[in-house]
Design a protein around this motif. Structure first.
Motif, PDB file in Angstrom:
ATOM      1  N   ILE A 364       0.833  -1.209   0.000  1.00 30.48           N
ATOM      2  CA  ILE A 364       0.000   0.000   0.000  1.00 30.48           C
ATOM      3  C   ILE A 364       0.865   1.254   0.000  1.00 30.48           C
ATOM      4  N   LEU A 365       1.903   1.271   0.828  1.00 32.55           N
ATOM      5  CA  LEU A 365       2.763   2.461   0.900  1.00 32.55           C
ATOM      6  C   LEU A 365       3.448   2.730  -0.441  1.00 32.55           C
ATOM      7  N   LEU A 366       3.965   1.697  -1.082  1.00 33.10           N
ATOM      8  CA  LEU A 366       4.652   1.891  -2.356  1.00 33.10           C
ATOM      9  C   LEU A 366       3.674   2.267  -3.464  1.00 33.10           C
ATOM     10  N   GLN A 367       2.479   1.737  -3.426  1.00 34.82           N
ATOM     11  CA  GLN A 367       1.471   2.129  -4.416  1.00 34.82           C
ATOM     12  C   GLN A 367       1.115   3.605  -4.288  1.00 34.82           C
ATOM     13  N   ASN A 368       1.233   4.146  -3.084  1.00 31.00           N
ATOM     14  CA  ASN A 368       0.903   5.547  -2.840  1.00 31.00           C
ATOM     15  C   ASN A 368       2.120   6.463  -2.874  1.00 31.00           C
ATOM     16  N   GLY A 369       3.248   5.964  -3.351  1.00 32.76           N
ATOM     17  CA  GLY A 369       4.443   6.797  -3.477  1.00 32.76           C
ATOM     18  C   GLY A 369       5.042   7.215  -2.153  1.00 32.76           C
ATOM     19  N   LYS A 370       4.908   6.346  -1.128  1.00 33.82           N
ATOM     20  CA  LYS A 370       5.409   6.681   0.202  1.00 33.82           C
ATOM     21  C   LYS A 370       6.588   5.804   0.586  1.00 33.82           C
ATOM     22  N   ARG A 388       3.462  10.045   6.674  1.00 32.28           N
ATOM     23  CA  ARG A 388       2.240  10.567   6.080  1.00 32.28           C
ATOM     24  C   ARG A 388       2.443  11.019   4.640  1.00 32.28           C
ATOM     25  N   ARG A 389       3.595  11.612   4.343  1.00 31.14           N
ATOM     26  CA  ARG A 389       3.816  12.369   3.107  1.00 31.14           C
ATOM     27  C   ARG A 389       4.020  11.468   1.887  1.00 31.14           C
ATOM     28  N   VAL A 390       3.439  11.875   0.768  1.00 28.85           N
ATOM     29  CA  VAL A 390       3.743  11.262  -0.527  1.00 28.85           C
ATOM     30  C   VAL A 390       5.058  11.862  -1.004  1.00 28.85           C
ATOM     31  N   ILE A 391       6.094  11.058  -1.110  1.00 32.48           N
ATOM     32  CA  ILE A 391       7.398  11.616  -1.482  1.00 32.48           C
ATOM     33  C   ILE A 391       7.561  11.747  -2.987  1.00 32.48           C
ATOM     34  N   LYS A 392       6.803  10.948  -3.755  1.00 29.07           N
ATOM     35  CA  LYS A 392       6.881  11.045  -5.210  1.00 29.07           C
ATOM     36  C   LYS A 392       5.491  10.832  -5.806  1.00 29.07           C
ATOM     37  N   ALA A 393       4.827  11.953  -6.128  1.00 25.57           N
ATOM     38  CA  ALA A 393       3.482  11.869  -6.691  1.00 25.57           C
ATOM     39  C   ALA A 393       3.490  11.126  -8.022  1.00 25.57           C
ATOM     40  N   LEU A 416       8.335  -3.654  -7.999  1.00 24.71           N
ATOM     41  CA  LEU A 416       8.220  -2.605  -9.009  1.00 24.71           C
ATOM     42  C   LEU A 416       8.106  -1.236  -8.349  1.00 24.71           C
ATOM     43  N   GLY A 417       7.341  -1.143  -7.275  1.00 21.58           N
ATOM     44  CA  GLY A 417       7.193   0.127  -6.570  1.00 21.58           C
ATOM     45  C   GLY A 417       8.509   0.634  -6.023  1.00 21.58           C
ATOM     46  N   LEU A 418       9.337  -0.259  -5.505  1.00 21.39           N
ATOM     47  CA  LEU A 418      10.655   0.139  -4.996  1.00 21.39           C
ATOM     48  C   LEU A 418      11.536   0.668  -6.112  1.00 21.39           C
ATOM     49  N   ILE A 419      11.577  -0.058  -7.221  1.00 15.82           N
ATOM     50  CA  ILE A 419      12.426   0.355  -8.346  1.00 15.82           C
ATOM     51  C   ILE A 419      11.959   1.700  -8.890  1.00 15.82           C
ATOM     52  N   ALA A 420      10.645   1.877  -9.015  1.00 13.98           N
ATOM     53  CA  ALA A 420      10.109   3.146  -9.525  1.00 13.98           C
ATOM     54  C   ALA A 420      10.436   4.299  -8.581  1.00 13.98           C
ATOM     55  N   GLN A 421      10.367   4.051  -7.289  1.00 21.02           N
ATOM     56  CA  GLN A 421      10.604   5.110  -6.316  1.00 21.02           C
ATOM     57  C   GLN A 421      12.069   5.559  -6.320  1.00 21.02           C
ATOM     58  N   TYR A 422      12.983   4.609  -6.487  1.00 21.91           N
ATOM     59  CA  TYR A 422      14.412   4.951  -6.479  1.00 21.91           C
ATOM     60  C   TYR A 422      14.982   5.108  -7.882  1.00 21.91           C
ATOM     61  N   GLU A 423      14.138   4.972  -8.911  1.00 26.64           N
ATOM     62  CA  GLU A 423      14.510   5.112 -10.325  1.00 26.64           C
ATOM     63  C   GLU A 423      15.325   3.932 -10.832  1.00 26.64           C
ATOM     64  N   SER A 424      16.297   3.493 -10.069  1.00 25.69           N
ATOM     65  CA  SER A 424      17.010   2.253 -10.392  1.00 25.69           C
ATOM     66  C   SER A 424      17.618   1.713  -9.109  1.00 25.69           C
ATOM     67  N   LEU A 425      17.695   0.380  -9.020  1.00 28.71           N
ATOM     68  CA  LEU A 425      18.262  -0.267  -7.842  1.00 28.71           C
ATOM     69  C   LEU A 425      19.095  -1.456  -8.282  1.00 28.71           C
ATOM     70  N   THR A 426      20.213  -1.670  -7.605  1.00 29.18           N
ATOM     71  CA  THR A 426      21.021  -2.859  -7.873  1.00 29.18           C
ATOM     72  C   THR A 426      20.373  -4.055  -7.191  1.00 29.18           C
ATOM     73  N   ALA A 427      20.798  -5.250  -7.607  1.00 30.19           N
ATOM     74  CA  ALA A 427      20.285  -6.464  -6.971  1.00 30.19           C
ATOM     75  C   ALA A 427      20.589  -6.449  -5.478  1.00 30.19           C
ATOM     76  N   VAL A 469      12.703   0.567 -14.385  1.00 27.46           N
ATOM     77  CA  VAL A 469      11.440   0.358 -15.084  1.00 27.46           C
ATOM     78  C   VAL A 469      11.650   0.535 -16.581  1.00 27.46           C
ATOM     79  N   ASN A 470      11.034  -0.340 -17.357  1.00 26.33           N
ATOM     80  CA  ASN A 470      11.131  -0.264 -18.813  1.00 26.33           C
ATOM     81  C   ASN A 470      10.635   1.115 -19.281  1.00 26.33           C
ATOM     82  N   PRO A 471      11.472   1.862 -20.011  1.00 28.80           N
ATOM     83  CA  PRO A 471      11.066   3.194 -20.480  1.00 28.80           C
ATOM     84  C   PRO A 471       9.746   3.195 -21.255  1.00 28.80           C
ATOM     85  N   ASN A 472       9.448   2.095 -21.964  1.00 27.35           N
ATOM     86  CA  ASN A 472       8.198   2.025 -22.713  1.00 27.35           C
ATOM     87  C   ASN A 472       6.984   2.022 -21.778  1.00 27.35           C
TER      88      ASN A 472
END
Length: 555
Positions: A364-370, A388-393, A416-427, A469-472
């Protein structure tokens, strides 16, 4: 005999060489240690006859019943409180092993006859000493608080609460038809609300169906305080559930319904419209309160505190986490402390199935950008903080698009939510955030995303591989995030490095990273430099911390 396949070692399973119980190398004390560890945790299986690296035994390996009997007798003599049996198992290749199954001892602490204690944590059997001995004893249900029989009969329970619980159980899709057909008394006994052989309520029964007087007279009935603080740390409001009038499910409902702060939200832009993200999702609040009620040790006193701060909430429970569970593995480790209350709350639709509560909070938190929740353990308390705050709308909007166009399992949504929030993540970074033990465990989370081309990987070897995340997919969701070099493609990154070296001639890795983009990981830059060195375009100058890079002279 059973024909089986080998498992991977974990908290419920371990492999042992056949040499551990045969010949001069036999070490039954090591087997006894593992048996004690499993018994003090959730039980488990020792498979004897497999080396650590083997997935099946030697096809010529044969196990006699005499060897199984010898194993059982030896371990029985080397341990106390261990309940275990050996079973002959045959693999498809004809090789045989012993499945030595150890049951969880719910009543007493298991130990070796020399007095040593162990518990299973992950795929290791670790010693227990000092304060952890007290925690282990407290976690055992030799004194099971919820099962203790009171002096109150169920016919004298609160009629409204009794009728409500029975109605909910009979209409729940989590209760079998077989149970629903039971009489009231049988159904109450089935869920341990009354003693099996009498009409007297247990402590658990008094909590859920008893009246105020009955609830107030049992030991350590839970109280909850919710306190609101302003930006200066001053108390500005307070809600109490401390008069023993409410059952646990009534407390859970009222915490959500009576506190107006939960109804607040943050407005974000969603294309041409605006949408509201709740300050605190209902499922998160319910899960936090349920966990606090169901997993606290009722052998100690102390109120549950739910503190509301301007930018976050935190819930603090008396007692520590069950032995073997830590803030770093709470996403995957599940230890039953009040198993009958947990089962009842699950049947009544107040809790998720065992081990999935924190998964739901993550999702839920990652779906809401938190941000992810923060768990802290003190000497006599556990605190969970949720921001409380949405860090990335833009991430919240992207995850909304994904939920509407793709059918992902919970693990993939979290990943997917983690990768999207940090833009890219290593294994390695993903393993850390997801509290995973190794890259093999990560595959169950990331592989479906790679297979469906929702996530792409950068060409870095091993655990340094980067996922983004795939740019497409981002383009299809009309992602409005800020431009970032974290998602730069490898060939473009290589060109940036070459341009930097043309301008600055000889430079360290840190200097190159600072100039071309500090958000690009050092590992990716170093990998591209190594590729340029292999191609004969760049060369190293110096070594260790004095290493610099320069273009190879064309002379």
């Amino acid at each position: 005999m059973k024909r089986i396949e080998s498992m991977k070692e974990n908290s419920l399973y371990d492999k042992k060489s056949i040499r551990s119980i045969t010949g001069k190398t036999a070490d039954f004390s090591e087997i006894a240690k593992d048996a004690v560890a499993f018994s003090n945790a959730q039980g488990g299986t020792l498979e004897i006859g497999l080396e650590d690296w083997e997935t099946e035994p030697n096809p010529e390996q044969r196990i006699t019943q005499e060897l199984i009997t010898k194993l059982e007798n030896k371990i029985s003599g080397l341990t106390t409180g261990v309940i275990a049996t050996g079973e002959l198992c045959t693999y498809k290749n004809g090789g045989q092993t012993i499945k030595y199954k150890i049951l969880r001892n719910p009543n007493t602490v298991a130990s070796t006859t020399s007095g040593k204690l162990f518990v299973r944590v992950g795929d290791n059997s670790v010693p227990v000493s000092g304060d952890d001995v007290v925690r282990l004893v407290a976690d055992k249900s030799g004194f099971s608080w919820e099962d203790q029989v009171t002096k109150y009969v169920w016919q004298d329970a609160d009629e409204v609460k009794l009728h409500d619980v029975l109605t909910r159980l009979r209409t729940s899709d989590r209760v079998s038809d077989f149970c629903k057909d039971k009489t009231d008394r049988e159904l109450l006994a089935y869920f341990f609300l009354i003693a099996e052989d009498s009409d007297y309520m247990t402590n658990l029964g008094v909590l859920f169906i008893g009246n105020q007087t009955q609830r107030g007279r049992i030991t350590n009935a839970p109280n909850l305080q919710c306190i609101k603080y302003d930006e200066y740390g001053e108390k500005v409001n307070k809600w109490l559930w401390a008069d023993y009038t409410k059952s646990p499910i009534e407390i859970i409902d009222e915490v959500w319904n009576d506190i107006p702060e939960w109804k607040e939200s943050q407005e974000i832009s969603d294309e041409l419209q605006r949408r509201n993200i709740p300050a605190y999702d209902k499922d998160i609040i319910r899960e936090l309160v349920c966990n606090a009620l169901a997993h606290r040790p009722y052998t100690i006193r102390g109120d549950i505190f739910l503190n509301i701060h301007p930018q976050y909430i935190e819930i603090t429970n008396p007692g520590r986490l069950p032995l073997g569970v830590t803030p770093d593995n709470i996403l995957h480790r599940s230890r039953k402390r009040n198993e009958h209350m947990t089962a009842l709350l699950y049947a009544l639709h107040y809790m998720e199935k065992e081990g999935s509560g924190f998964d739901k909070i993550y999702e839920i938190l990652l779906q809401n950008g938190k941000q992810l929740p923060i768990v802290k353990e003190g000497d006599d308390f556990v605190t969970v903080r949720v921001d409380r705050r949405v860090i990335k709308a833009e991430v919240a909007n992207f995850m909304k698009y994904v939920s509407e166009h793709y059918h992902l399992r919970q693990k993939q949504t979290i990943c997917l939510g983690l990768i999207a929030q940090y833009e890219s993540l290593t294994a390695r970074e993903l393993e850390k955030y997801l509290e995973l033990e190794d890259s093999d465990a990560l595959m169950a989370w990331i592989q479906p995303l790679l297979k469906n081309e929702m996530v792409v990987s950068a060409s870095v070897r091993g655990r340094g591989v980067e996922y983004r995340v795939n740019p497409n997919i981002l383009q299809g969701s009309e992602y409005k995030g800020k431009t970032s070099l974290k998602r730069i493609e490898d060939y473009r990154l290589k060109e940036l490095i070459l341009e930097d070296l043309k301008l600055y001639q000889c430079a360290s890795l840190a200097d190159i990273q600072t100039r071309i983009g500090s958000e690009i990981s050092e590992r990716r830059i170093k990998y591209q430099l190594s590729k340029l060195i292999e191609e004969g375009i760049v060369e190293k100058v110096g070594s260790y911390r004095w290493t610099k890079y320069q273009l190879v002279s064309e002379d």
